[in-house]
Design a protein around this motif. Structure first.
Motif, PDB file in Angstrom:
ATOM      1  N   ILE A 371       0.836  -1.207   0.000  1.00 56.58           N
ATOM      2  CA  ILE A 371       0.000   0.000   0.000  1.00 56.58           C
ATOM      3  C   ILE A 371       0.868   1.253   0.000  1.00 56.58           C
ATOM      4  O   ILE A 371       0.617   2.219  -0.748  1.00 56.58           O
ATOM      5  CB  ILE A 371      -0.955  -0.011   1.211  1.00 56.58           C
ATOM      6  CG1 ILE A 371      -2.024  -1.087   1.031  1.00 56.58           C
ATOM      7  CG2 ILE A 371      -1.612   1.352   1.385  1.00 56.58           C
ATOM      8  CD1 ILE A 371      -2.894  -1.313   2.247  1.00 56.58           C
ATOM      9  N   GLU A 372       1.909   1.255   0.823  1.00 53.14           N
ATOM     10  CA  GLU A 372       2.815   2.400   0.861  1.00 53.14           C
ATOM     11  C   GLU A 372       3.519   2.595  -0.473  1.00 53.14           C
ATOM     12  O   GLU A 372       3.769   3.729  -0.904  1.00 53.14           O
ATOM     13  CB  GLU A 372       3.839   2.212   1.982  1.00 53.14           C
ATOM     14  CG  GLU A 372       3.264   2.368   3.371  1.00 53.14           C
ATOM     15  CD  GLU A 372       2.682   3.755   3.609  1.00 53.14           C
ATOM     16  OE1 GLU A 372       3.261   4.748   3.107  1.00 53.14           O
ATOM     17  OE2 GLU A 372       1.628   3.855   4.273  1.00 53.14           O
ATOM     18  N   GLU A 373       3.846   1.480  -1.152  1.00 52.60           N
ATOM     19  CA  GLU A 373       4.474   1.580  -2.468  1.00 52.60           C
ATOM     20  C   GLU A 373       3.530   2.222  -3.480  1.00 52.60           C
ATOM     21  O   GLU A 373       3.947   2.995  -4.345  1.00 52.60           O
ATOM     22  CB  GLU A 373       4.929   0.198  -2.945  1.00 52.60           C
ATOM     23  CG  GLU A 373       6.091  -0.381  -2.165  1.00 52.60           C
ATOM     24  CD  GLU A 373       7.361   0.446  -2.307  1.00 52.60           C
ATOM     25  OE1 GLU A 373       7.571   1.043  -3.384  1.00 52.60           O
ATOM     26  OE2 GLU A 373       8.147   0.496  -1.347  1.00 52.60           O
ATOM     27  N   MET A 374       2.253   1.903  -3.380  1.00 52.50           N
ATOM     28  CA  MET A 374       1.279   2.548  -4.265  1.00 52.50           C
ATOM     29  C   MET A 374       1.206   4.050  -3.985  1.00 52.50           C
ATOM     30  O   MET A 374       1.130   4.865  -4.914  1.00 52.50           O
ATOM     31  CB  MET A 374      -0.104   1.910  -4.095  1.00 52.50           C
ATOM     32  CG  MET A 374      -0.298   0.610  -4.859  1.00 52.50           C
ATOM     33  SD  MET A 374      -2.040   0.147  -4.945  1.00 52.50           S
ATOM     34  CE  MET A 374      -1.949  -1.201  -6.145  1.00 52.50           C
ATOM     35  N   LYS A 375       1.230   4.401  -2.726  1.00 52.35           N
ATOM     36  CA  LYS A 375       1.196   5.823  -2.369  1.00 52.35           C
ATOM     37  C   LYS A 375       2.410   6.560  -2.921  1.00 52.35           C
ATOM     38  O   LYS A 375       2.289   7.650  -3.513  1.00 52.35           O
ATOM     39  CB  LYS A 375       1.148   5.976  -0.844  1.00 52.35           C
ATOM     40  CG  LYS A 375      -0.164   5.590  -0.199  1.00 52.35           C
ATOM     41  CD  LYS A 375      -0.090   5.777   1.313  1.00 52.35           C
ATOM     42  CE  LYS A 375      -1.384   5.403   1.994  1.00 52.35           C
ATOM     43  NZ  LYS A 375      -1.298   5.536   3.480  1.00 52.35           N
ATOM     44  N   ALA A 377       4.224   5.810  -5.408  1.00 46.27           N
ATOM     45  CA  ALA A 377       4.189   5.874  -6.874  1.00 46.27           C
ATOM     46  C   ALA A 377       3.124   6.843  -7.377  1.00 46.27           C
ATOM     47  O   ALA A 377       3.077   7.136  -8.577  1.00 46.27           O
ATOM     48  CB  ALA A 377       3.934   4.482  -7.443  1.00 46.27           C
ATOM     49  N   GLY A 378       2.273   7.325  -6.490  1.00 47.99           N
ATOM     50  CA  GLY A 378       1.221   8.238  -6.905  1.00 47.99           C
ATOM     51  C   GLY A 378       0.036   7.553  -7.555  1.00 47.99           C
ATOM     52  O   GLY A 378      -0.746   8.190  -8.264  1.00 47.99           O
ATOM     53  N   LEU A 379      -0.099   6.242  -7.314  1.00 49.41           N
ATOM     54  CA  LEU A 379      -1.226   5.493  -7.888  1.00 49.41           C
ATOM     55  C   LEU A 379      -2.495   5.762  -7.084  1.00 49.41           C
ATOM     56  O   LEU A 379      -2.474   5.772  -5.844  1.00 49.41           O
ATOM     57  CB  LEU A 379      -0.938   3.992  -7.882  1.00 49.41           C
ATOM     58  CG  LEU A 379      -0.035   3.443  -8.984  1.00 49.41           C
ATOM     59  CD1 LEU A 379       0.293   1.978  -8.699  1.00 49.41           C
ATOM     60  CD2 LEU A 379      -0.687   3.590 -10.352  1.00 49.41           C
ATOM     61  N   HIS A 380      -3.575   5.970  -7.770  1.00 54.26           N
ATOM     62  CA  HIS A 380      -4.870   6.035  -7.107  1.00 54.26           C
ATOM     63  C   HIS A 380      -5.336   4.602  -6.867  1.00 54.26           C
ATOM     64  O   HIS A 380      -5.397   3.796  -7.797  1.00 54.26           O
ATOM     65  CB  HIS A 380      -5.879   6.786  -7.971  1.00 54.26           C
ATOM     66  CG  HIS A 380      -5.526   8.223  -8.173  1.00 54.26           C
ATOM     67  ND1 HIS A 380      -5.640   9.167  -7.175  1.00 54.26           N
ATOM     68  CD2 HIS A 380      -5.048   8.886  -9.263  1.00 54.26           C
ATOM     69  CE1 HIS A 380      -5.262  10.350  -7.630  1.00 54.26           C
ATOM     70  NE2 HIS A 380      -4.893  10.206  -8.895  1.00 54.26           N
ATOM     71  N   TYR A 381      -5.640   4.288  -5.630  1.00 52.01           N
ATOM     72  CA  TYR A 381      -5.975   2.908  -5.293  1.00 52.01           C
ATOM     73  C   TYR A 381      -7.184   2.873  -4.366  1.00 52.01           C
ATOM     74  O   TYR A 381      -7.569   3.882  -3.749  1.00 52.01           O
ATOM     75  CB  TYR A 381      -4.792   2.207  -4.626  1.00 52.01           C
ATOM     76  CG  TYR A 381      -4.451   2.739  -3.255  1.00 52.01           C
ATOM     77  CD1 TYR A 381      -5.042   2.199  -2.111  1.00 52.01           C
ATOM     78  CD2 TYR A 381      -3.558   3.798  -3.098  1.00 52.01           C
ATOM     79  CE1 TYR A 381      -4.746   2.691  -0.852  1.00 52.01           C
ATOM     80  CE2 TYR A 381      -3.253   4.302  -1.842  1.00 52.01           C
ATOM     81  CZ  TYR A 381      -3.853   3.741  -0.716  1.00 52.01           C
ATOM     82  OH  TYR A 381      -3.568   4.231   0.527  1.00 52.01           O
ATOM     83  N   GLN A 382      -7.764   1.700  -4.288  1.00 52.24           N
ATOM     84  CA  GLN A 382      -8.840   1.441  -3.333  1.00 52.24           C
ATOM     85  C   GLN A 382      -8.445   0.237  -2.494  1.00 52.24           C
ATOM     86  O   GLN A 382      -7.978  -0.778  -3.029  1.00 52.24           O
ATOM     87  CB  GLN A 382     -10.158   1.161  -4.052  1.00 52.24           C
ATOM     88  CG  GLN A 382     -10.755   2.366  -4.749  1.00 52.24           C
ATOM     89  CD  GLN A 382     -12.088   2.057  -5.398  1.00 52.24           C
ATOM     90  OE1 GLN A 382     -12.311   0.956  -5.908  1.00 52.24           O
ATOM     91  NE2 GLN A 382     -12.995   3.020  -5.386  1.00 52.24           N
ATOM     92  N   TYR A 383      -8.602   0.367  -1.185  1.00 57.61           N
ATOM     93  CA  TYR A 383      -8.266  -0.724  -0.266  1.00 57.61           C
ATOM     94  C   TYR A 383      -9.400  -0.904   0.721  1.00 57.61           C
ATOM     95  O   TYR A 383      -9.969   0.075   1.219  1.00 57.61           O
ATOM     96  CB  TYR A 383      -6.978  -0.429   0.501  1.00 57.61           C
ATOM     97  CG  TYR A 383      -6.625  -1.504   1.521  1.00 57.61           C
ATOM     98  CD1 TYR A 383      -6.108  -2.720   1.105  1.00 57.61           C
ATOM     99  CD2 TYR A 383      -6.850  -1.302   2.885  1.00 57.61           C
ATOM    100  CE1 TYR A 383      -5.800  -3.719   2.021  1.00 57.61           C
ATOM    101  CE2 TYR A 383      -6.548  -2.294   3.813  1.00 57.61           C
ATOM    102  CZ  TYR A 383      -6.020  -3.502   3.376  1.00 57.61           C
ATOM    103  OH  TYR A 383      -5.716  -4.499   4.284  1.00 57.61           O
ATOM    104  N   SER A 384      -9.727  -2.136   1.000  1.00 60.57           N
ATOM    105  CA  SER A 384     -10.709  -2.431   2.040  1.00 60.57           C
ATOM    106  C   SER A 384     -10.342  -3.754   2.697  1.00 60.57           C
ATOM    107  O   SER A 384      -9.690  -4.609   2.082  1.00 60.57           O
ATOM    108  CB  SER A 384     -12.124  -2.512   1.456  1.00 60.57           C
ATOM    109  OG  SER A 384     -12.228  -3.579   0.537  1.00 60.57           O
ATOM    110  N   SER A 385     -10.734  -3.903   3.940  1.00 56.64           N
ATOM    111  CA  SER A 385     -10.494  -5.151   4.650  1.00 56.64           C
ATOM    112  C   SER A 385     -11.646  -5.421   5.599  1.00 56.64           C
ATOM    113  O   SER A 385     -12.403  -4.513   5.961  1.00 56.64           O
ATOM    114  CB  SER A 385      -9.166  -5.103   5.410  1.00 56.64           C
ATOM    115  OG  SER A 385      -9.160  -4.055   6.363  1.00 56.64           O
TER     116      SER A 385
END
Length: 567
Positions: A371-375, A377-385
């Protein structure tokens, strides 16, 4: 001259006779059982013999079956069928319909013009809807007596064409729904166990186990037959990283062997057959009637999803992220997580991470690095758990249809060592495939269930693997030629991008390219010779044949669909 003509005719007739003698029968043969003989079999099995009419016959004006020609078109039925065609339930309720379209040879395609005749093609000729062991035994004896090809089928949830075959008699085990819970006590295992009939689906086993406060290892797809090709082919699923593969759980099998006897194969009786069926493949050693497997106390499960959409401008960033994702995978799966992710033209998605015995915050922490790597890289992401109290509640919140009818497929096991040592090259190969197809990374630690990779017959390469790279290319239903080109591309272009990185590698027996060269080594590795010896011991007359199964190299399917022995 007449002498040589007569000699040549004699030689030709001898050749034809020899060829015919090594082939199983087809309906055009004079020896093919008459209608009266088939009716006799139907009486013997209590009216459970079903003549095949393809389920898509309603989309065609006529169905031509051997000697009959029936008017079959029904527009409303055809429309309803098309609306549900890609769901496994459409096919698993049929005794003959292959979910994997390419194994029909385009013989009764619901998506072409109605005036194109529907033919039986590569579907079985007849099926016994078995509800008891005697039905299976009668079918086996009939096939032996009349030299008929024999096919074993449960749901037809089959990517490799094992559960169908031209001119065959099918043994349909779908109604064998036995479920019993008890305690198993041996030197190797003492604890709860569940006996599962050959027709039980994964979701049925999960719900039964849950009602007793237990879990069993099964597949990701709810409609997979758990005692059939799933466990016999190895079997990965949501509990693999915690308990091992489906084959690792089997305590014993009840099997109808080629001699017509029912044997119980376990660690002390018929131990060779017990070993072979634990991952050596279905449809070739005998007809499994039921299996008994380990059951585990039910536990809480956490799940998570992570998605980044490819918007056409961030493709490079997504594939750069893939390197971080792959490097993070060992720690994730070693914590008992089963991670199912996809990469392709639409982007990256993890759906889901399935974590038995982990709380939500523990799973969140495991996934924090990607998740931090996505941040970064500036990727827009969706995460849920989410956290569920039981295995079943977690599974039912995620389970999908897992439709075999959507894609032509291939696969390759990717070893952990490659992921860690050649990450860049691996991502290059994944990107090449992802530009043409969907690639699914079914990620796991398969070492939890066995002491040694040789303890069961499962391809030992599985224990080295970090994930199974599962390639899916959409089926083209309107052009058989284009569909064949897709199959060729999987074998000669897409899979080689991974094969060059994994020389002498392996595949998952249930999710692979059915046209894989050198299938004996790639599908079975060092276990093949032992498996072949066991096959010859329990089936010396080669009664049981299935595509790419152990011993299948002794047969050849000719252009007229006839199955002929090469021995």
């Amino acid at each position: 001259m007449r002498f040589y003509d007569a000699l040549w005719a004699l030689i030709l007739n001898l050749f034809v006779d020899l060829t015919a003698s090594r082939c199983l029968l087809a309906p055009s043969d004079p020896e093919w059982p008459s209608t009266a003989i088939w009716s006799g079999l139907n009486e013997t099995v209590g009216g459970k013999l079903l003549a095949t009419i393809p389920i898509a016959a309603s989309c065609h004006d006529r169905f031509a079956q051997y000697t009959s020609n029936l008017s079959t078109y029904n527009g409303s039925v055809c429309d309803a069928l098309r609306s549900t065609w890609f769901y496994p339930e459409t096919h698993l309720s049929s005794p003959s319909s292959p979910m994997a379209y390419s194994f029909t040879n385009n013989s009764c395609n619901p998506w072409v013009e109605r005036d194109v005749p529907c033919t039986i093609g590569y579907d079985v000729a007849y099926t016994i809807n078995a509800t008891q062991i005697s039905d299976l035994r009668h079918g086996l004896e009939f096939a032996k007596d009349h030299k008929i090809r024999l096919i074993i089928r449960n749901t037809g949830h089959d990517y490799l064409g094992k559960s169908t075959g031209a001119h065959a008699l099918g043994l349909w085990t779908h109604q064998l729904k036995l479920l019993e819970v008890g305690t198993y006590n041996t030197t190797n295992y003492t604890g709860p166990a569940i006996r599962i009939g050959a027709g039980v689906l994964a979701i049925e086993a999960y719900r039964f186990a849950s009602s007793h406060g237990l879990m069993v290892v099964g597949g990701n797809c709810p409609t997979v037959g758990i005692a059939g090709g799933y466990s016999q082919g190895g079997g990965h699923g949501p509990l693999i990283s915690k308990y091992g593969m489906g084959a690792d759980q089997v305590l014993e099998w009840d099997v109808l062997t080629a001699d017509g006897n029912i044997v119980t194969a376990n660690a002390t009786s018929h131990s060779d057959l017990f070993w072979a069926l634990r991952g050596g493949g279905g449809g070739t050693f005998g007809v499994v009637v039921s299996m008994t497997v380990k059951a585990f106390p039910d536990i809480y499960v956490s799940t998570a999803s992570l998605t980044a959409v490819d918007n056409g401008t961030n493709t490079d960033i997504i594939y750069d992220f893939m390197k971080s994702w792959l490097r993070a995978l060992p720690q994730i799966v070693d914590a008992g997580v089963h991670a199912l992710w996809f990469i392709g033209p639409s982007g990256f998605s993890l759906v889901p991470a399935f974590a038995p015995g982990l709380h939500k915050d523990e799973l969140d922490a495991l996934l924090q690095v990607p998740i931090e790597e996505m941040k970064k890289a500036g990727l827009h992401y969706q995460y849920s758990s989410n956290e569920s109290a039981t295995f079943l509640s977690a599974y039912e919140s995620l389970a999908t249809g897992c439709n075999v009818s959507d894609y032509n497929i291939g696969g390759r096991l990717i070893p952990r060592s490659l992921v860690l040592s050649q990450t860049d090259r691996l991502v290059e190969a994944i990107r090449y495939i992802g530009s043409e197809a969907i690639l699914s990374g079914v990620s796991f630690n398969a070492r939890a269930g066995v002491i040694s990779p040789d303890e069961v017959a499962v391809n030992p390469y599985f224990r080295k693997a970090l994930f199974n790279a599962f390639i899916g290319v959409p089926i083209n239903y309107t052009s058989w030629t284009a569909n064949q080109a897709t199959l060729d591309a999987i074998t000669t272009d897409l899979l080689p991008a991974l094969e060059v990185l994994t020389p002498h590698g392996g595949v998952y027996l249930n999710e692979a390219d059915s046209r894989q060269p050198d299938f004996q080594s790639t599908f079975y590795r060092d276990h093949y010779d032992r498996l072949l010896q066991i096959k010859r011991l329990y089936d010396p007359d080669n009664i049981f044949y299935a595509k790419i199964a152990v011993g299948s190299e002794a047969w050849e399917q000719q252009l007229d669909k006839r199955l002929c022995s090469l021995e």
